[in-house]
Design a protein around this motif. Structure first.
Motif, PDB file in Angstrom:
ATOM      1  N   LEU A  43       0.820  -1.212   0.000  1.00 29.43           N
ATOM      2  CA  LEU A  43       0.000   0.000   0.000  1.00 29.43           C
ATOM      3  C   LEU A  43       0.855   1.263   0.000  1.00 29.43           C
ATOM      4  O   LEU A  43       0.498   2.267  -0.631  1.00 29.43           O
ATOM      5  CB  LEU A  43      -0.916   0.006   1.223  1.00 29.43           C
ATOM      6  CG  LEU A  43      -2.048  -1.024   1.259  1.00 29.43           C
ATOM      7  CD1 LEU A  43      -2.803  -0.940   2.582  1.00 29.43           C
ATOM      8  CD2 LEU A  43      -3.003  -0.821   0.091  1.00 29.43           C
ATOM      9  N   LEU A  44       1.971   1.226   0.720  1.00 29.16           N
ATOM     10  CA  LEU A  44       2.816   2.413   0.825  1.00 29.16           C
ATOM     11  C   LEU A  44       3.840   2.528  -0.303  1.00 29.16           C
ATOM     12  O   LEU A  44       4.509   3.560  -0.423  1.00 29.16           O
ATOM     13  CB  LEU A  44       3.546   2.416   2.175  1.00 29.16           C
ATOM     14  CG  LEU A  44       2.656   2.457   3.422  1.00 29.16           C
ATOM     15  CD1 LEU A  44       3.509   2.362   4.677  1.00 29.16           C
ATOM     16  CD2 LEU A  44       1.808   3.722   3.451  1.00 29.16           C
ATOM     17  N   ALA A  45       3.957   1.487  -1.102  1.00 31.34           N
ATOM     18  CA  ALA A  45       4.940   1.515  -2.190  1.00 31.34           C
ATOM     19  C   ALA A  45       4.615   2.641  -3.163  1.00 31.34           C
ATOM     20  O   ALA A  45       3.449   2.926  -3.452  1.00 31.34           O
ATOM     21  CB  ALA A  45       4.953   0.174  -2.910  1.00 31.34           C
ATOM     22  N   GLY A 134       1.060   8.523   1.520  1.00 29.76           N
ATOM     23  CA  GLY A 134       0.558   7.176   1.280  1.00 29.76           C
ATOM     24  C   GLY A 134      -0.582   6.849   2.230  1.00 29.76           C
ATOM     25  O   GLY A 134      -0.875   7.588   3.175  1.00 29.76           O
ATOM     26  N   PRO A 135      -1.244   5.707   2.005  1.00 29.71           N
ATOM     27  CA  PRO A 135      -2.435   5.335   2.791  1.00 29.71           C
ATOM     28  C   PRO A 135      -2.079   4.667   4.124  1.00 29.71           C
ATOM     29  O   PRO A 135      -2.229   3.466   4.299  1.00 29.71           O
ATOM     30  CB  PRO A 135      -3.173   4.374   1.854  1.00 29.71           C
ATOM     31  CG  PRO A 135      -2.075   3.710   1.085  1.00 29.71           C
ATOM     32  CD  PRO A 135      -1.007   4.755   0.885  1.00 29.71           C
ATOM     33  N   TRP A 136      -1.654   5.477   5.079  1.00 21.48           N
ATOM     34  CA  TRP A 136      -1.233   4.927   6.366  1.00 21.48           C
ATOM     35  C   TRP A 136      -2.397   4.373   7.179  1.00 21.48           C
ATOM     36  O   TRP A 136      -2.214   3.436   7.970  1.00 21.48           O
ATOM     37  CB  TRP A 136      -0.486   5.995   7.161  1.00 21.48           C
ATOM     38  CG  TRP A 136       0.849   6.311   6.569  1.00 21.48           C
ATOM     39  CD1 TRP A 136       1.128   7.240   5.609  1.00 21.48           C
ATOM     40  CD2 TRP A 136       2.105   5.681   6.867  1.00 21.48           C
ATOM     41  NE1 TRP A 136       2.467   7.235   5.291  1.00 21.48           N
ATOM     42  CE2 TRP A 136       3.087   6.291   6.062  1.00 21.48           C
ATOM     43  CE3 TRP A 136       2.488   4.679   7.749  1.00 21.48           C
ATOM     44  CZ2 TRP A 136       4.424   5.914   6.110  1.00 21.48           C
ATOM     45  CZ3 TRP A 136       3.818   4.306   7.809  1.00 21.48           C
ATOM     46  CH2 TRP A 136       4.771   4.923   6.994  1.00 21.48           C
ATOM     47  N   ALA A 137      -3.569   4.912   7.042  1.00 19.30           N
ATOM     48  CA  ALA A 137      -4.724   4.361   7.756  1.00 19.30           C
ATOM     49  C   ALA A 137      -5.036   2.956   7.254  1.00 19.30           C
ATOM     50  O   ALA A 137      -5.235   2.029   8.051  1.00 19.30           O
ATOM     51  CB  ALA A 137      -5.932   5.278   7.589  1.00 19.30           C
ATOM     52  N   ASP A 138      -5.077   2.784   5.945  1.00 18.98           N
ATOM     53  CA  ASP A 138      -5.303   1.453   5.377  1.00 18.98           C
ATOM     54  C   ASP A 138      -4.176   0.496   5.758  1.00 18.98           C
ATOM     55  O   ASP A 138      -4.411  -0.689   6.037  1.00 18.98           O
ATOM     56  CB  ASP A 138      -5.407   1.528   3.856  1.00 18.98           C
ATOM     57  CG  ASP A 138      -6.651   2.267   3.384  1.00 18.98           C
ATOM     58  OD1 ASP A 138      -7.594   2.436   4.189  1.00 18.98           O
ATOM     59  OD2 ASP A 138      -6.681   2.685   2.213  1.00 18.98           O
ATOM     60  N   PHE A 139      -2.961   1.007   5.753  1.00 17.76           N
ATOM     61  CA  PHE A 139      -1.813   0.182   6.159  1.00 17.76           C
ATOM     62  C   PHE A 139      -2.012  -0.340   7.579  1.00 17.76           C
ATOM     63  O   PHE A 139      -1.805  -1.532   7.859  1.00 17.76           O
ATOM     64  CB  PHE A 139      -0.530   1.011   6.077  1.00 17.76           C
ATOM     65  CG  PHE A 139       0.650   0.391   6.788  1.00 17.76           C
ATOM     66  CD1 PHE A 139       1.385  -0.610   6.189  1.00 17.76           C
ATOM     67  CD2 PHE A 139       1.009   0.819   8.064  1.00 17.76           C
ATOM     68  CE1 PHE A 139       2.466  -1.191   6.854  1.00 17.76           C
ATOM     69  CE2 PHE A 139       2.087   0.254   8.729  1.00 17.76           C
ATOM     70  CZ  PHE A 139       2.818  -0.755   8.119  1.00 17.76           C
ATOM     71  N   THR A 140      -2.426   0.529   8.494  1.00 19.79           N
ATOM     72  CA  THR A 140      -2.554   0.163   9.902  1.00 19.79           C
ATOM     73  C   THR A 140      -3.745  -0.744  10.155  1.00 19.79           C
ATOM     74  O   THR A 140      -3.647  -1.742  10.872  1.00 19.79           O
ATOM     75  CB  THR A 140      -2.675   1.429  10.766  1.00 19.79           C
ATOM     76  OG1 THR A 140      -1.637   2.350  10.424  1.00 19.79           O
ATOM     77  CG2 THR A 140      -2.585   1.093  12.241  1.00 19.79           C
ATOM     78  N   ALA A 141      -4.882  -0.406   9.573  1.00 25.44           N
ATOM     79  CA  ALA A 141      -6.128  -1.101   9.887  1.00 25.44           C
ATOM     80  C   ALA A 141      -6.348  -2.345   9.039  1.00 25.44           C
ATOM     81  O   ALA A 141      -7.193  -3.182   9.396  1.00 25.44           O
ATOM     82  CB  ALA A 141      -7.311  -0.150   9.706  1.00 25.44           C
ATOM     83  N   GLN A 142      -5.631  -2.496   7.938  1.00 27.09           N
ATOM     84  CA  GLN A 142      -5.872  -3.623   7.036  1.00 27.09           C
ATOM     85  C   GLN A 142      -4.603  -4.431   6.773  1.00 27.09           C
ATOM     86  O   GLN A 142      -4.513  -5.604   7.139  1.00 27.09           O
ATOM     87  CB  GLN A 142      -6.477  -3.105   5.728  1.00 27.09           C
ATOM     88  CG  GLN A 142      -7.820  -2.420   5.922  1.00 27.09           C
ATOM     89  CD  GLN A 142      -8.344  -1.750   4.659  1.00 27.09           C
ATOM     90  OE1 GLN A 142      -7.627  -1.578   3.674  1.00 27.09           O
ATOM     91  NE2 GLN A 142      -9.600  -1.362   4.685  1.00 27.09           N
ATOM     92  N   GLU A 143      -3.613  -3.802   6.156  1.00 28.13           N
ATOM     93  CA  GLU A 143      -2.426  -4.555   5.750  1.00 28.13           C
ATOM     94  C   GLU A 143      -1.642  -5.085   6.949  1.00 28.13           C
ATOM     95  O   GLU A 143      -1.175  -6.226   6.945  1.00 28.13           O
ATOM     96  CB  GLU A 143      -1.536  -3.674   4.874  1.00 28.13           C
ATOM     97  CG  GLU A 143      -0.426  -4.439   4.174  1.00 28.13           C
ATOM     98  CD  GLU A 143       0.349  -3.563   3.205  1.00 28.13           C
ATOM     99  OE1 GLU A 143       0.884  -4.100   2.220  1.00 28.13           O
ATOM    100  OE2 GLU A 143       0.418  -2.331   3.435  1.00 28.13           O
ATOM    101  N   LEU A 144      -1.467  -4.269   7.976  1.00 24.97           N
ATOM    102  CA  LEU A 144      -0.736  -4.698   9.160  1.00 24.97           C
ATOM    103  C   LEU A 144      -1.433  -5.867   9.848  1.00 24.97           C
ATOM    104  O   LEU A 144      -0.778  -6.834  10.263  1.00 24.97           O
ATOM    105  CB  LEU A 144      -0.589  -3.519  10.126  1.00 24.97           C
ATOM    106  CG  LEU A 144       0.071  -3.830  11.472  1.00 24.97           C
ATOM    107  CD1 LEU A 144       1.527  -4.256  11.293  1.00 24.97           C
ATOM    108  CD2 LEU A 144      -0.016  -2.616  12.407  1.00 24.97           C
ATOM    109  N   ILE A 145      -2.738  -5.793   9.975  1.00 23.55           N
ATOM    110  CA  ILE A 145      -3.481  -6.864  10.640  1.00 23.55           C
ATOM    111  C   ILE A 145      -3.353  -8.168   9.862  1.00 23.55           C
ATOM    112  O   ILE A 145      -3.132  -9.239  10.451  1.00 23.55           O
ATOM    113  CB  ILE A 145      -4.952  -6.457  10.829  1.00 23.55           C
ATOM    114  CG1 ILE A 145      -5.058  -5.372  11.904  1.00 23.55           C
ATOM    115  CG2 ILE A 145      -5.813  -7.664  11.209  1.00 23.55           C
ATOM    116  CD1 ILE A 145      -6.444  -4.814  12.092  1.00 23.55           C
ATOM    117  N   ARG A 146      -3.471  -8.117   8.533  1.00 24.22           N
ATOM    118  CA  ARG A 146      -3.295  -9.335   7.734  1.00 24.22           C
ATOM    119  C   ARG A 146      -1.893  -9.905   7.929  1.00 24.22           C
ATOM    120  O   ARG A 146      -1.705 -11.125   8.029  1.00 24.22           O
ATOM    121  CB  ARG A 146      -3.547  -9.038   6.251  1.00 24.22           C
ATOM    122  CG  ARG A 146      -4.998  -8.767   5.903  1.00 24.22           C
ATOM    123  CD  ARG A 146      -5.225  -8.814   4.408  1.00 24.22           C
ATOM    124  NE  ARG A 146      -4.458  -7.789   3.704  1.00 24.22           N
ATOM    125  CZ  ARG A 146      -4.936  -6.580   3.410  1.00 24.22           C
ATOM    126  NH1 ARG A 146      -6.165  -6.236   3.788  1.00 24.22           N
ATOM    127  NH2 ARG A 146      -4.188  -5.700   2.761  1.00 24.22           N
TER     128      ARG A 146
END
Length: 359
Positions: A43-45, A134-146
């Motif tokens: 997501l942050l790439a 970049g989409p840090w909210a999506d990173f935290t709430a979605q990508e990190l959890i996965r």
């Protein structure tokens, strides 16, 4: 004289032994294990702000994790503050040792604790999606959890996830709880910053002047007010094409003074949890429990009044919550056996998280 000196030394030694004996006699507390891993974020790439998409993540695994390979654990996601990092939370603040003590004392049952490194080029992501950073909210709430659910033996269910954080992380806790309903069971914000609009950070003359005069990032090195102003702008009024900082600032620099930019300030106001709440109250209602607290003597003067106002607004919307002001500064009552994490936050999650699989 030599006799008196030797006698004094013996008395001091005896006093020290008597004073510290109770501590030495205490049984050793079972220790958890810390794992430092890295998430290469898709997501942050290629974010236009130049932020590194390879993010360090510190993970606390509780005592017994390795000895019980069939057991799964709930996860507490803990978000660090501005200019801080996961490494500082775990090493300088001593969170793992505090967790060991809390688990041994029954403040909380064994739990995995995860802190991602969201320190950015200007000090912090604000845990929000940004066209520049970049989409840090999506990173935290979605990508990190996965990522965590795939790497560790978690109870991969919303009822077994908690979200907490301090300062900037407290802000992220409130905002992510609203914007990603059904992701966490409970949320606890410590001294949350930027909860509502306030001139201290939205109209900081020193910060704005430093940011407006900076020809590049390096020019703000060591300037806290200038860096945090840019960090907020890159999060809440991002404009990737704007040079040199990738953001619109809420003022322009005139010959003699700052001039407000009325097109920018509303974007900062709209990003605060206070102004997000009316459209996202349903997200908070899905939580089993919500709590936040703050020190009445916080050095950041905007925190006490904006937290009080936010609590009133939550009550207006009928959202059950706990809000408490205590005697303390921004960081004085957080860590340690007498701090808010040990005495309040961990028992809160012990009560509201599921520690077993749900059928």
């Amino acid at each position: 004289m030599c006799y008196l000196a030797r006698r004094m030394k013996r008395l001091i030694l005896l006093w020290l032994l008597l004073g510290y004996y109770p501590l030495l006699a205490q049984p050793a507390v079972p220790a958890g294990r810390t794992v430092v891993t890295y998430l290469n974020s898709k997501l942050l790439a290629r974010n236009p702000g130049g932020e590194n998409p390879r993010r360090r993540v510190s993970v606390y695994l509780p005592p017994g994790y390795d000895a019980n390979p069939q057991r799964r654990y709930p996860v507490l996601y803990y978000l660090h503050g501005y200019a801080w990092s996961d490494s500082l939370v775990f090493n300088q603040d001593g969170l793992p040792a505090l967790l060991d003590q809390a688990i041994a004392a029954g403040q909380i049952r064994p739990v995995i604790v995860v802190t991602p490194n969201e320190k950015t080029l200007f000090g912090g992501s604000m845990y929000t999606n940004s066209a520049t950073n970049g989409p840090w909210a999506d990173f935290t709430a979605q990508e990190l959890i996965r990522f965590i659910d795939g790497q560790f033996r978690t109870l991969a269910q919303p009822g077994s996830r908690g979200l907490a954080g301090h300062s900037m992380g407290g802000n992220g806790t409130l905002r992510l709880s609203m914007r990603y309903p059904g992701t966490w069971a409970a949320a606890y914000a410590l001294s949350p910053a930027f909860v509502g609009p306030h001139p201290e950070y939205m109209a900081s003359a020193a910060g704005l002047q430093a940011a407006l005069r900076a020809p590049n990032q390096g020019a703000l090195a060591g300037n806290f007010s200038g860096q945090i102003t840019v960090a907020l702008a890159r999060a809440f009024s991002a404009e990737p094409q704007a040079r040199p900082l990738g953001a619109a600032l809420p003022s322009s620099l005139g010959p003699d003074s700052l001039t407000r930019r009325d097109a920018v300030l509303p974007r900062w106001v709209a990003a605060t949890p206070t102004y997000l709440l009316p459209a996202h109250a349903a997200g908070l209602r899905q939580l089993r429990a919500l709590a936040f607290d703050w020190g009445g003597q916080d050095e950041f003067r905007h925190i006490p009044p904006t937290c009080r106002s936010f609590s009133i607004l939550l009550s207006t919307f009928g959202i059950r919550h706990s809000a408490q002001e205590y005697e303390g500064t921004h960081g004085s009552g957080i860590m340690g056996r007498n701090g808010r994490i040990y005495q309040h936050l961990l028992p809160f999650f012990n009560q509201h998280l599921d520690f077993a699989p749900q059928q």
